[in-house]
Design an enzyme around this catalytic site. Structure first.
Site, PDB file in Angstrom:
ATOM      1  N   SER A  92       0.829  -1.208   0.000  1.00 50.91           N
ATOM      2  CA  SER A  92       0.000   0.000   0.000  1.00 50.91           C
ATOM      3  C   SER A  92       0.858   1.250   0.000  1.00 50.91           C
ATOM      4  O   SER A  92       1.948   1.271   0.576  1.00 50.91           O
ATOM      5  CB  SER A  92      -0.887  -0.011   1.264  1.00 50.91           C
ATOM      6  N   TYR A 152      -1.665  -1.135  10.945  1.00 53.46           N
ATOM      7  CA  TYR A 152      -1.968  -1.686   9.602  1.00 53.46           C
ATOM      8  C   TYR A 152      -0.821  -1.339   8.647  1.00 53.46           C
ATOM      9  O   TYR A 152      -0.250  -2.232   8.004  1.00 53.46           O
ATOM     10  CB  TYR A 152      -3.295  -1.127   9.059  1.00 53.46           C
ATOM     11  N   LYS A 205       2.315  -3.724   6.590  1.00 56.60           N
ATOM     12  CA  LYS A 205       2.686  -3.706   5.166  1.00 56.60           C
ATOM     13  C   LYS A 205       4.196  -3.495   5.025  1.00 56.60           C
ATOM     14  O   LYS A 205       4.867  -4.147   4.224  1.00 56.60           O
ATOM     15  CB  LYS A 205       1.923  -2.618   4.410  1.00 56.60           C
TER      16      LYS A 205
HETATM   17  C1  WQD Z   1      -9.776   9.178   1.311  1.00 54.68           C
HETATM   18  C2  WQD Z   1     -10.051  10.646   1.584  1.00 54.68           C
HETATM   19  C3  WQD Z   1     -10.414  11.173   3.895  1.00 54.68           C
HETATM   20  C4  WQD Z   1     -14.137   8.953   4.359  1.00 54.68           C
HETATM   21  C5  WQD Z   1      -7.074   4.188   3.159  1.00 54.68           C
HETATM   22  C6  WQD Z   1      -5.965   3.436   3.801  1.00 54.68           C
HETATM   23  C7  WQD Z   1      -5.061   2.880   2.744  1.00 54.68           C
HETATM   24  C8  WQD Z   1      -5.855   2.069   1.764  1.00 54.68           C
HETATM   25  C9  WQD Z   1      -6.968   2.904   1.157  1.00 54.68           C
HETATM   26  C10 WQD Z   1      -5.756  -0.227   2.402  1.00 54.68           C
HETATM   27  C11 WQD Z   1      -9.334  11.152   2.824  1.00 54.68           C
HETATM   28  C12 WQD Z   1     -11.666  11.434   3.071  1.00 54.68           C
HETATM   29  C13 WQD Z   1     -12.978   9.494   3.819  1.00 54.68           C
HETATM   30  C14 WQD Z   1     -15.196   9.810   4.772  1.00 54.68           C
HETATM   31  C15 WQD Z   1     -13.896  11.705   4.062  1.00 54.68           C
HETATM   32  N1  WQD Z   1      -6.413   0.943   2.388  1.00 54.68           N
HETATM   33  N2  WQD Z   1     -12.879  10.840   3.676  1.00 54.68           N
HETATM   34  N3  WQD Z   1     -15.032  11.161   4.593  1.00 54.68           N
HETATM   35  O1  WQD Z   1      -7.373   7.086   4.032  1.00 54.68           O
HETATM   36  O2  WQD Z   1      -6.572   7.621   1.666  1.00 54.68           O
HETATM   37  O3  WQD Z   1      -6.535   5.282   2.470  1.00 54.68           O
HETATM   38  O4  WQD Z   1      -7.771   3.374   2.252  1.00 54.68           O
HETATM   39  O5  WQD Z   1      -4.696  -0.474   1.900  1.00 54.68           O
HETATM   40  O6  WQD Z   1      -4.110   2.071   3.377  1.00 54.68           O
HETATM   41  O7  WQD Z   1      -5.224   4.346   4.581  1.00 54.68           O
HETATM   42  O8  WQD Z   1      -8.715   6.355   1.988  1.00 54.68           O
HETATM   43  O9  WQD Z   1     -11.104   6.452   1.416  1.00 54.68           O
HETATM   44  O10 WQD Z   1     -10.440   6.424   3.880  1.00 54.68           O
HETATM   45  O11 WQD Z   1     -10.022   8.470   2.522  1.00 54.68           O
HETATM   46  O12 WQD Z   1     -13.769  12.927   3.934  1.00 54.68           O
HETATM   47  O13 WQD Z   1     -16.272   9.377   5.274  1.00 54.68           O
HETATM   48  O14 WQD Z   1     -11.447  10.802   1.834  1.00 54.68           O
HETATM   49  O15 WQD Z   1     -10.211  12.223   4.827  1.00 54.68           O
HETATM   50  O16 WQD Z   1      -8.935  12.475   2.575  1.00 54.68           O
HETATM   51  P1  WQD Z   1      -7.271   6.709   2.604  1.00 54.68           P
HETATM   52  P2  WQD Z   1     -10.146   6.874   2.491  1.00 54.68           P
END
Ligand code: WQD
Length: 337
Positions: A125, A150, A154
């Site tokens: 990741s 997590y 990785k």
């Molecule tokens: C994306 C953006 C949030 C939810 C994570 C893991 C990563 C990988 C992918 C496994 C951010 C914003 C999110 C919400 C929001 N997983 N958001 N409201 O955090 O980039 O990555 O998932 O491998 O390891 O860290 O993805 O989709 O959670 O967030 O505003 O209800 O959307 O702040 O900016 P992230 P995400």
């Protein structure tokens, strides 16, 4: 060519099984169904006409892993997805993550190192980069101290594989995903919604379908054009295809090192508001959302330098953000119909 896909009934795993079958591979899936359902096998068969072999098995059970490799001694390659993957959950329950994500990996590698030659694709990741100092992020970008157990699993996983490959017949490719989204265009498989979604896109589609009242946008005071965080959202089918290309690279002995690393993204950064706009455009719906405080642990910016994946691996994404959002929305409507 029989390929083992661990976690093969999960989100990225199931899409990869489809692409492997499309390329003529025989696939055997291991999954403990902790975050998936056996019904996914039907979805895969509906797309390819072939039901993969399936063994319900928990990879933390060392004896079961050993028995599996005795029974399937003809496995030529392994694509390892099976892992716990919720960043927030890992902070509260680190040992679940270290046991599930590390022990399982060790037991599989112990079986592969017995083989003269083994091909191993590891689901890693972009989280290993933390907040990278320069954009876009290339494979030489500094791996930062993990911001969650997590993410640490990785990083540790990559290190274990690197150490073992040096002294065994294992050849490995580490695939560092950016943000996987969307679903197969057939809407036969997609991201199974278990519980309240942690990730942005499933929360958007569940809000769009009326399952959630509103999307909370975690902060619009970041140093970005519209104030919201920027990520590299990659269509899950594009991502799945990259796994097949990586596996074929190892099977055809095209790899230049025992362990190679590739960032898998579109190379394009999109903000949270841009993702919301893309959803509204493809669905024709106005999304209910509210700006709230930042979420702990979020990085401001993360998008991939795709040069190495494009030029060395020979793979590039085909789908746009809108196409990915369209497939996510079609899937959400299908599972709620
Ligand atoms: C994306 C953006 C949030 C939810 C994570 C893991 C990563 C990988 C992918 C496994 C951010 C914003 C999110 C919400 C929001 N997983 N958001 N409201 O955090 O980039 O990555 O998932 O491998 O390891 O860290 O993805 O989709 O959670 O967030 O505003 O209800 O959307 O702040 O900016 P992230 P995400």
């Amino acid at each position: 060519m029989k390929i083992l896909v661990t976690g093969g009934l999960g989100f990225i795993g199931s899409h990869t099984v489809v692409e492997l079958q499309n390329e003529g591979f025989e696939v055997v899936v291991i999954d403990n169904l902790s975050n998936s359902s056996e019904d996914v096998l039907k979805g895969i068969e509906a797309i390819t006409g072939k039901k993969p072999l399936f063994e319900k098995l928990d990879l933390r059970d060392k004896a079961a892993v050993q028995d599996f490799f005795k029974k399937h001694a003809d496995v030529n390659g392994v694509i390892h997805f099976a892992a716990s993957k919720a960043v927030g959950e890992s902070v509260g329950n680190p040992l679940l993550y270290y046991e599930n994500n590390i022990s399982a990996l060790v037991y599989i590698l112990q079986e592969l190192e017995k083989k003269e030659n083994a091909n191993f694709i590891f689901s890693s990741s972009c989280t290993v980069y933390g907040q990278a100092k320069t954009m876009p992020i290339n494979e030489g970008s500094e791996v930062q101290p993990a911001m969650s157990p997590y993410g640490n699993t990785k990083q540790i996983g990559e290190e274990i594989i690197t150490d073992v490959a040096k002294v065994s017949g294992i050849n490995a490719i580490l695939l560092r995903y950016f943000n996987p989204i969307g679903a197969h265009p057939s809407a036969e498989i997609g991201e199974l919604p278990l519980g309240i979604p942690q990730n942005l896109v499933p929360f958007i589609t569940q809000t769009g379908i009326g399952l959630r009242k509103e999307l909370l946008v975690y902060g619009n005071d970041y140093p970005t054009p519209d104030g919201t965080c920027i990520r590299d959202y990659i269509h899950v089918v594009d991502l799945a295809k990259a796994h097949v290309v990586a596996l074929q690279r190892l099977l055809n002995k095209k790899n230049q090192d025992k362990v190679e690393t590739f960032n898998l993204g579109t190379g394009v950064g999109s903000s949270v508001l841009e993702v919301i706009n893309a959803f509204e455009k493809v669905s024709g719906k106005k999304l209910a959302y509210r700006i709230v405080d930042r979420r702990e642990g979020d990085v401001t910016l993360a998008y991939a330098d795709t040069t190495k994946a494009n030029d060395v691996l020979g793979w590039k994404t085909q789908s746009t953000l809108e196409q990915a959002m369209e497939s996510a929305w079609k899937w959400e409507q299908k599972i709620r119909s």
